[in-house]
Structure formats: structure tokens, C-alpha cells
Design a protein around this motif. Sequence first.
Motif, short mmCIF file in Angstrom:
data_model
loop_
_atom_site.label_atom_id
_atom_site.label_comp_id
_atom_site.label_asym_id
_atom_site.label_seq_id
_atom_site.Cartn_x
_atom_site.Cartn_y
_atom_site.Cartn_z
N SER A 1 -7.36 -4.11 -8.78
CA SER A 1 -5.97 -4.30 -8.36
C SER A 1 -5.35 -2.95 -8.02
O SER A 1 -5.63 -1.96 -8.70
N PHE A 2 -4.53 -2.94 -6.99
CA PHE A 2 -3.81 -1.72 -6.63
C PHE A 2 -2.34 -1.99 -6.87
O PHE A 2 -1.67 -2.63 -6.06
N ILE A 3 -1.87 -1.49 -8.00
CA ILE A 3 -0.51 -1.81 -8.43
C ILE A 3 0.49 -1.21 -7.45
O ILE A 3 0.42 0.00 -7.14
N GLY A 4 1.38 -2.04 -6.94
CA GLY A 4 2.36 -1.58 -5.96
C GLY A 4 2.00 -1.94 -4.53
O GLY A 4 2.83 -1.88 -3.65
N HIS A 5 0.75 -2.31 -4.28
CA HIS A 5 0.33 -2.78 -2.96
C HIS A 5 0.59 -4.29 -2.93
O HIS A 5 -0.24 -5.08 -3.33
N GLU A 6 1.81 -4.64 -2.51
CA GLU A 6 2.25 -6.03 -2.58
C GLU A 6 2.63 -6.55 -1.22
O GLU A 6 3.39 -5.89 -0.51
N GLU B 1 -2.77 -19.07 3.96
CA GLU B 1 -1.48 -18.50 3.56
C GLU B 1 -1.67 -17.19 2.78
O GLU B 1 -0.75 -16.37 2.74
N ALA B 2 -2.85 -17.02 2.17
CA ALA B 2 -3.05 -15.83 1.35
C ALA B 2 -3.33 -14.60 2.20
O ALA B 2 -2.91 -13.50 1.87
N TRP B 3 -4.07 -14.78 3.31
CA TRP B 3 -4.47 -13.58 4.06
C TRP B 3 -3.64 -13.34 5.31
O TRP B 3 -3.80 -12.31 5.97
N THR B 4 -2.73 -14.25 5.66
CA THR B 4 -1.86 -14.00 6.82
C THR B 4 -0.44 -13.71 6.35
O THR B 4 -0.02 -14.13 5.28
N VAL B 5 0.26 -12.99 7.20
CA VAL B 5 1.66 -12.67 6.90
C VAL B 5 2.50 -13.88 7.29
O VAL B 5 2.36 -14.38 8.41
N PRO B 6 3.37 -14.38 6.39
CA PRO B 6 4.18 -15.53 6.78
C PRO B 6 5.20 -15.14 7.85
O PRO B 6 5.85 -14.11 7.75
N THR B 7 5.29 -15.95 8.88
CA THR B 7 6.28 -15.70 9.93
C THR B 7 7.10 -16.96 10.10
O THR B 7 6.54 -18.06 10.17
N THR C 1 -1.41 2.07 -6.37
CA THR C 1 -1.74 2.15 -4.94
C THR C 1 -1.34 3.50 -4.37
O THR C 1 -0.50 4.21 -4.93
N ILE C 2 -1.97 3.85 -3.22
CA ILE C 2 -1.53 5.03 -2.48
C ILE C 2 -1.03 4.63 -1.09
O ILE C 2 -0.65 5.47 -0.28
N VAL C 3 -1.03 3.32 -0.83
CA VAL C 3 -0.81 2.86 0.53
C VAL C 3 0.64 3.09 1.00
O VAL C 3 0.88 3.20 2.21
N ASP C 4 1.57 3.22 0.06
CA ASP C 4 2.95 3.49 0.46
C ASP C 4 3.10 4.87 1.07
O ASP C 4 3.94 5.11 1.94
N VAL C 5 2.25 5.82 0.64
CA VAL C 5 2.31 7.18 1.17
C VAL C 5 1.24 7.40 2.24
O VAL C 5 1.44 8.12 3.21
N ILE C 6 0.09 6.75 2.06
CA ILE C 6 -1.01 6.89 3.02
C ILE C 6 -1.34 5.49 3.56
O ILE C 6 -2.25 4.82 3.06
N PRO C 7 -0.61 5.03 4.59
CA PRO C 7 -0.84 3.67 5.08
C PRO C 7 -2.27 3.46 5.60
O PRO C 7 -2.76 2.33 5.65
N ALA C 8 -2.95 4.55 5.99
CA ALA C 8 -4.31 4.43 6.51
C ALA C 8 -5.25 3.84 5.47
O ALA C 8 -6.34 3.36 5.82
N ALA C 9 -4.86 3.85 4.17
CA ALA C 9 -5.73 3.32 3.13
C ALA C 9 -5.56 1.82 2.93
O ALA C 9 -6.18 1.23 2.04
N GLY C 10 -4.76 1.18 3.77
CA GLY C 10 -4.45 -0.24 3.59
C GLY C 10 -5.67 -1.14 3.56
O GLY C 10 -5.86 -1.93 2.63
#
Lengths: 154, 483
Positions: B100-105, B118-124, B78-87
Motif C-alpha cells: 500500500s502507498f499511503i496517501g496515493h488515493e 469501477e475500481a480501475w477507471t476514474v468515475p466521470t 506515497t511519493i506520487v504527490d511530489v513525483i507524479p511520474a511514479a504513479g
Amino acid sequence: MFVLLNHLQRLRRATPPSPVRARGSLAVRHVDAGSCNGCEHELAAATNPFYDLQQYGLNVVASPRHADVLLVTGAITTRMAGPLRTAYEAMPEPRLVAALGDCALGCNLLGDQAELAGPLEAILPVDLRIPGCPPTPKAIAQALTAALHRLATD
Amino acid sequence: MSTPRDASGRMPGVAEIRAVPAAAWRRACLDAHAHGERFGGLFSHLPASGPPRLRAVFSTPAGERLITCEATEGAVETIVDVIPAAGWDEREAHDLHAISFIGHEPLRPLIDHHAPLEAWTVPTVGEDVHQVAVGPIHAGVIESGHFRFHVVGERILHLDVRLSYKRRGLETAAAGRSLGDGIAYAQRACAACAVTNTVAYAQACEAALGLQPDDHLRRARTVLLELERVYNHLNDISAICAGVGFAPGAMAYAALKERAQRLNERLAWHRFLFDTVSVGRSAISFDRQEAADARRELAAIGQEHQLVWRDLRFVSSLQERLEGVATLSAADAERLGAVGPAARASGLRDDHRIHSPHLSYSGFSVAVAEAASGDVAARTNQRALELHQSLELLDDLLTQPLEPGTVRRCGEEASTAVGRVESPRGVTVCVVVREGDRLAALHLRTGSYANWPVLAHAVVGELLPDFPLINKSFELCYACADR
């Protein structure tokens, strides 16, 4: 705010009224089933001070349960076919379905066939057709006031 | 008029392609990022044969770079940790082509509507936390999309946005069409950004064909882009007034928008300026009289706007509802890759019009208000500021008649090119990959697509009943993002 209200009043007085006048009213529920947003812009414009649909008894209502007409825009994507049917089923009888714009009418559709379930005719019985890409607010206002007139005089 | 070329002699828009193995994907993207190149989108594409292909666009004022790789093992880092705009881009690529984007967890589904909640929402979790589901059908005349608010009382803890209800598969359907026919797909993506999307598409095609527009064509497209901006900004100010239930402001600006669209119809036979942009030529022209009439009408719209705007500034019941709501800091805007008036309202001095050699924006300077406070009020004021700027630009552009424009050959043909145009909602990126005269792939990443995750960030901590207002202060298209 005086300037603003004065300005709107002048605009209202300068705008000629619609030639078709009917008693009664129609409550309209809009469902976007995969449009390019053009039909939404123009439907909203039909409520601006130049066309002022509310003045002629035509109101966009928040819930299908309050609606007489289901006004559908867009190509009817596979993802919106379900919610569209749910909205239709929530409406009380008698109910009408209107296809707004060329996409809902199935004309010149663009897109991947795997993503499209339309035209509207394939999903729901269509009573009123308003062509255009998108239909102008004038055409929308005329079609809806004419439909109200027909229903009122039937 | 010659077009400036970058250091390597490439035409503006022609991408320098860097094909890397899947294992080097992350390093290549992060290197570009580290060199100050701006992320413009990440796309996946499934060719007729072989594994899915990833493309990431980076740009500098000097040119475009396209990093590509074949996802041979179905996974890259993944690049999303450095470039969040790619999320969102990575989530979409995963849903579309199972990359799969390894590290995008966790890699949450974005456009896959079969995934469980449950898969597409963030648990709160926590005391009194509950969910409020809104849409896909909304109460007003609004496009379809689903919002899942996690709230405590009236306050928003988190928002999961699920769009793609309007997904028509336009990019897939465009593949295999001729370059000339493909523009219809870019146009149909969105009515309110039709000119932007088609100009971005036409520029990409022309760059790939080694063509550059003449002065007439540049001016015609600039006029169309600014006419589009004018009616959109008028619409947005109206929508913001409607968002707080201030009907006089909403109606006054709705009437102004109507006048602007009637002018569009008089000038170009269409209220949304459809079919006014073509690849390699201009589809509109107007004579001295028509230009003068348009100038007069735009001046009248500008004067009326000034009158109404001054009045609105003194309506405290309106202004107090806008101030301090959904503040987006400059740092967050930058980090999340916000674009357009929303980014500029947070103080980012970023407008692609200053990097548009193929349009008539010489001498253009980015408008940023002194008090770019990043709240709803700032986004509203930014619209007024840019409206004024667009009206001045048009006044200048319409002093002469508009003659039919064309293109000149001036460079080598290329297989891949990028068109980049500032829409009323921010910069839109269009990537065209061609095989001969046919489109091999079309990718469109609009300003709305870039800003949707920013909106989800901006609403955190705000009141749920303020969401319509906050949403309207960004005024993002669903159609553009869904495609």
C-alpha cells in the motif's frame, strides 16, 4: 506531392511481382496474444510496397466477423487467451487459424509459466504455421499467398 | 580511454545504495528529488524469503542512487504527490505485491485484470458523459491493450489505459538465470527496442562486474543503437501518415524502413538486430568494405528521406491534420516525467546520449527544434530532426571497420547496478541485482512505460477519432511496458 507519387510509381515498377499468383482472396484478422511486437512489425511490412500483400488478394480486415484467417502472434498469455477465443468464435465458417512466429508455435518460449497459456496449439486448432523470430515479411507473404493458392486450387 | 568516475569514486552505472526503514522511504525519495536527482523508476521485488522489497532509482549526470526499503508492514508513504511520474510504478507494485502507498488515493489497479471496472477507471459524471471501450484487440495490426475513453460527444474527457495483456512475466522468469543468459529476457521484452534494452542490460551487468567496454565495443553498440533508431523513426513517420489516412507518405516511409531493415540484416544477420549485444563482448564486427557499403546505403536512405520529407511539408491536407493536435506543454512534460522525442518536441532539452560515457557519443548535442510546440506536428518534425542526426552519427561511426570489442576490468564488483540508454522512445532504465553470477532481480523501465501516462494526459480535450494519430505520434510499445 508529384515527386512523392512519382517516386512510389518507380518503386512499384522496380519491384518484381510474386511468383505465386492465385485467384480469389483471403481476409485476415490479426490477434497479438503476447508478442514482442516483432511479428506485428513484419506483418505490417508485408503490406509495404516491396511485398504488397493486398495486390495478391490478402487483406487485413478490422473484424473477425469478416475474416477467413485468424493470424495469431505471441506466446499466448493467460490474459489474452480469453479475447483470442472470443475472436475465433466470432468468425464465420469455414475458418483457418495461422500461427505466426516462433512464440505462437511454442518454440523457445521465455517467460513465467504462470503468465503463459500457450502455445497456440493448446488453445485453437492450427492450420497454418509460419516459423521465424520474427518471420520475415517475405516469408509471411509467401506462406499466405501459398495458402491462398492451395485453397483456390483444392 | 579512462572512464570518468563520480565524486565518490564509483564506476558509472554502479548505484550508491541507500537502505532505509519503511518509515523513512518517502523522506529519502523526496530528499533525492529535492537535490535535483531524476526519478528513473520504482520497483517492487519479492525475495525468496522475507517481506517485499522496494527500490527507487534516482540519477544525476554524476551517478546513480538506489533507495531501497523492506515493506515490513506492507505499506509505505506515497511519493506520487511530489513525483507524479511514479504513479504507474506504485500502482504496479501494489498489484504485484500488495504494497500500500499511503496517501496515493485512490490507488487504482493497473495490472490486476480481476478488478471490477469501477475500481480501475476514474468515475466521470455529467450530461452526456459516456464510455467508449476499445481493445484489447484492435482493428489494425497493432499490439493488444485496452483503452477506456470517457467522452462527451466526440471529445475525450478522460482516458484510462489498461495494458498488461501481453504480460509474459519476463522479469520474474529471468531471476535465477546467469547474468549471460538473462540478456535474452531483456531482448524479448520488445523487438523494436531490442538493442536499447540489451545494451542497458549489458551495461548494468558490466558495471556490477567491475568491467568497462573498450573503444571497439562502445562504437559497436553505438552503431547498433543508431541503426535501431533509424528504422524506428522511419516507421513512426510512416505510422503518423497512416494515422491521418495519407497513404503516399505512409508507403514511402514504409519502403524506407524496409531498406533500413534490409541493411540491418546485411550487417548483423537480423532485421531487428537480435542477438547482436552480449555481456562483456561484442557480437558483431564488419570490415572496411561492409562499413563502406552500409554508409552508402544510409546516405541513399537519407537522400530519399529528404526528397519525400520536403514533399510532405507542402501537403497541406497532411500538415493541417497534425498542427495543434494533442499539445503537451513543456511544464506538463517535465512534471509527468516525459522522455524521448515526445519530451524534446515539447522543448525539454533532455537526451541521455549526452550522459553515456560507455558509448561513442562524444560531441553529441541534443536536437530540439526551434518551434518545439509539443503537438503532433512537433513530434513528427522531431523524428525527422533526430533521423537526420542519427544518419550523420552513423556516417561518422562507419568511416572505419568495426573490430570485435571486449571489456577491461577496472573497478570493484558490486551487487547492484543500473544501465540507462536512450531508446527511440526515450530513456530506458535497467536495474540488475546479482548474487554471484546469478540474477537476483531484473527491473526494466522503458521509455514507453514512462510515456504511457503522458499520452493519457495529452489526449484530454482532443477528439476521439484523433486518438490513433495521437497514439502514433508517441508510438509507444505495449510489449516493453507489459514485459
